[in-house]
Design a protein around this motif. Structure first.
Motif, PDB file in Angstrom:
ATOM      1  N   ILE A 101       0.829  -1.201   0.000  1.00 36.15           N
ATOM      2  CA  ILE A 101       0.000   0.000   0.000  1.00 36.15           C
ATOM      3  C   ILE A 101       0.868   1.258   0.000  1.00 36.15           C
ATOM      4  N   ASP A 102       1.961   1.235   0.772  1.00 36.24           N
ATOM      5  CA  ASP A 102       2.866   2.383   0.801  1.00 36.24           C
ATOM      6  C   ASP A 102       3.385   2.706  -0.595  1.00 36.24           C
ATOM      7  N   TRP A 103       3.802   1.672  -1.317  1.00 39.93           N
ATOM      8  CA  TRP A 103       4.363   1.895  -2.658  1.00 39.93           C
ATOM      9  C   TRP A 103       3.317   2.473  -3.604  1.00 39.93           C
ATOM     10  N   LEU A 104       2.118   1.928  -3.577  1.00 42.92           N
ATOM     11  CA  LEU A 104       1.054   2.423  -4.436  1.00 42.92           C
ATOM     12  C   LEU A 104       0.705   3.859  -4.074  1.00 42.92           C
ATOM     13  N   ALA A 105       0.631   4.123  -2.775  1.00 46.47           N
ATOM     14  CA  ALA A 105       0.296   5.471  -2.320  1.00 46.47           C
ATOM     15  C   ALA A 105       1.393   6.472  -2.651  1.00 46.47           C
ATOM     16  N   ALA A 106       2.628   5.995  -2.718  1.00 49.87           N
ATOM     17  CA  ALA A 106       3.751   6.872  -3.052  1.00 49.87           C
ATOM     18  C   ALA A 106       3.790   7.205  -4.540  1.00 49.87           C
ATOM     19  N   GLY A 107       2.984   6.483  -5.341  1.00 45.20           N
ATOM     20  CA  GLY A 107       2.878   6.831  -6.750  1.00 45.20           C
ATOM     21  C   GLY A 107       3.331   5.785  -7.740  1.00 45.20           C
ATOM     22  N   LEU A 108       3.756   4.590  -7.263  1.00 43.28           N
ATOM     23  CA  LEU A 108       4.126   3.551  -8.223  1.00 43.28           C
ATOM     24  C   LEU A 108       2.893   3.123  -9.014  1.00 43.28           C
ATOM     25  N   ASN A 109       3.026   3.093 -10.318  1.00 41.37           N
ATOM     26  CA  ASN A 109       1.928   2.730 -11.207  1.00 41.37           C
ATOM     27  C   ASN A 109       2.026   1.251 -11.542  1.00 41.37           C
ATOM     28  N   PRO A 110       1.082   0.409 -11.084  1.00 48.08           N
ATOM     29  CA  PRO A 110       1.160  -1.032 -11.347  1.00 48.08           C
ATOM     30  C   PRO A 110       1.053  -1.380 -12.830  1.00 48.08           C
ATOM     31  N   GLY A 111       0.635  -0.417 -13.641  1.00 47.67           N
ATOM     32  CA  GLY A 111       0.600  -0.650 -15.079  1.00 47.67           C
ATOM     33  C   GLY A 111       1.986  -0.563 -15.701  1.00 47.67           C
ATOM     34  N   VAL A 112       2.914   0.070 -14.997  1.00 47.24           N
ATOM     35  CA  VAL A 112       4.280   0.229 -15.477  1.00 47.24           C
ATOM     36  C   VAL A 112       5.247  -0.585 -14.627  1.00 47.24           C
ATOM     37  N   ALA A 140       0.072  13.567   2.123  1.00 46.54           N
ATOM     38  CA  ALA A 140      -0.538  13.217   0.834  1.00 46.54           C
ATOM     39  C   ALA A 140      -0.490  11.708   0.605  1.00 46.54           C
ATOM     40  N   ILE A 141       0.630  11.085   0.971  1.00 44.60           N
ATOM     41  CA  ILE A 141       0.756   9.629   0.817  1.00 44.60           C
ATOM     42  C   ILE A 141      -0.255   8.924   1.713  1.00 44.60           C
ATOM     43  N   ALA A 142      -0.393   9.402   2.955  1.00 40.90           N
ATOM     44  CA  ALA A 142      -1.346   8.788   3.897  1.00 40.90           C
ATOM     45  C   ALA A 142      -2.771   8.893   3.368  1.00 40.90           C
ATOM     46  N   LYS A 143      -3.091  10.029   2.748  1.00 39.42           N
ATOM     47  CA  LYS A 143      -4.432  10.216   2.193  1.00 39.42           C
ATOM     48  C   LYS A 143      -4.695   9.251   1.047  1.00 39.42           C
ATOM     49  N   ARG A 144      -3.705   9.098   0.155  1.00 38.83           N
ATOM     50  CA  ARG A 144      -3.876   8.163  -0.964  1.00 38.83           C
ATOM     51  C   ARG A 144      -3.914   6.715  -0.460  1.00 38.83           C
TER      52      ARG A 144
END
Length: 335
Positions: free
Chosen positions: A1-12, A289-293
């Protein structure tokens, strides 16, 4: 969840759980059969952590061999580059040495010429003809210039896979291929992020800031973060280059703020808490911002599980292919 919230795009980016890809453990085992103990004992982090974590039992192969597991993690996907921090460069270097030793011991893969012919066709008809002519010039006349041009032709071709690029480079000089290509280090403009105590940031050292850490906690930690030891009093001038807080400014602060820090610190025009204030604001802004996402992903666990499941399958597909090549090179293909 941390990685996704930090902006990693699972499509890439392929996000997966290492233990769900058993090929990691198998490649680690195979590499351990050819890796000298001395190589592992001279890894800088091995000695550093032995000195820093004397209260823990580190006399195990699991600890000694961890860098080799990291090498397996890298080589399993045969990348051209590995994005790392400055403190991880040594791990990539030992990975290169392990790959080089493996390639030296096990040489060519099976059906090398057939795969080379296929790779040459991937160059396109004009470049394929040029590659053949340059290779002939080098091998028959020893023309070093032809070798340089041929290498450039191969390395600049974006349509080639890493494995095919390596085959064609090896074929130029009449040698085999690198079954496990040697990856290069890829550093960012700020390759070092220090921990709160000035050492490298590590959970083992307890000197980290969590990606979703509470803003008050982040502020409290940064206010007490180690600074330039020369600034004993508020009126003492300092040197930002000797202060770990400066490394964080290079990540988070604008050019204007960095100039203010440089001038203010060296002239004692600002104190350490003054210096930290704009940094605290930026870090808290990011972690908030990361916590919110992250909350959005926490409220949808099935989405997260689906991303991980897809990532594990994608990773296993690549890992299986690599292990098939490795087993074939080692004559362990029992079909």
């Amino acid at each position: 969840i941390d990685w996704l919230a930090a902006g990693l795009n699972p499509g890439v980016a392929t996000i997966f759980i290492q233990s769900k890809v058993p090929e990691h453990a198998e490649l680690h085992l195979l590499l351990s059969m050819i890796t000298p103990l001395g190589w592992l004992e001279r890894v800088p982090s091995y000695k550093d952590q032995q000195a820093q974590l004397q209260d823990r039992d580190l006399g195990t192969y699991g600890f000694l061999g961890y860098p080799l597991l990291q090498s397996a993690d890298i080589l399993l996907y045969r990348p051209q580059y590995v994005p790392v921090g400055e403190d991880q460069v040594a791990h990539v270097e030992i990975t290169r040495e392990v790959a080089r030793r493996f390639n030296h011991v096990y040489g060519r893969d099976a059906q090398f010429e057939t795969k080379v012919e296929k790779a040459i066709k991937s160059l396109g008809s004009r470049n394929a003809a040029l590659y053949g002519a340059l290779r002939k010039e080098f091998q028959e006349k020893g023309d070093a210039g032809a070798l340089v041009k041929a290498r450039s032709l191969v390395e600049s071709n974006a349509r080639l896979s890493v494995a095919d690029r390596d085959r064609l480079l090896g074929f130029l000089e009449g040698s085999g291929i690198a079954v496990l290509p040697e990856p290069e280090v890829l550093l960012t403009s700020t390759p070092k992020v220090p921990g709160l105590d000035g050492r490298k940031m590590s959970k083992s050292y307890g000197n980290t800031i969590g990606l979703r850490e509470d803003g008050d906690s982040v502020a409290r930690k940064l206010k007490t973060m180690q600074t330039d030891p020369a600034r004993v009093r508020r009126t003492d001038p300092g040197d930002p280059e000797k202060c770990p807080v400066w490394d964080l400014h290079q990540v988070y602060s604008s050019a204007e703020t960095r100039e203010w820090v440089q001038n203010g610190c060296r002239s004692a025009g600002i104190g350490c808490l003054d210096c930290k204030k704009p940094l605290i604001d930026k870090v808290v802004e990011e972690t908030s911002a990361i916590a919110k996402r992250a909350q959005e992903f926490e409220e949808n666990p099935d989405l997260v599980r689906g991303i991980i499941a897809q990532g594990c399958e994608r990773a296993r597909d690549v890992a299986r292919d690599t292990l098939a090549v490795v087993r074939q090179a080692m004559a362990m293909d029992y079909r």
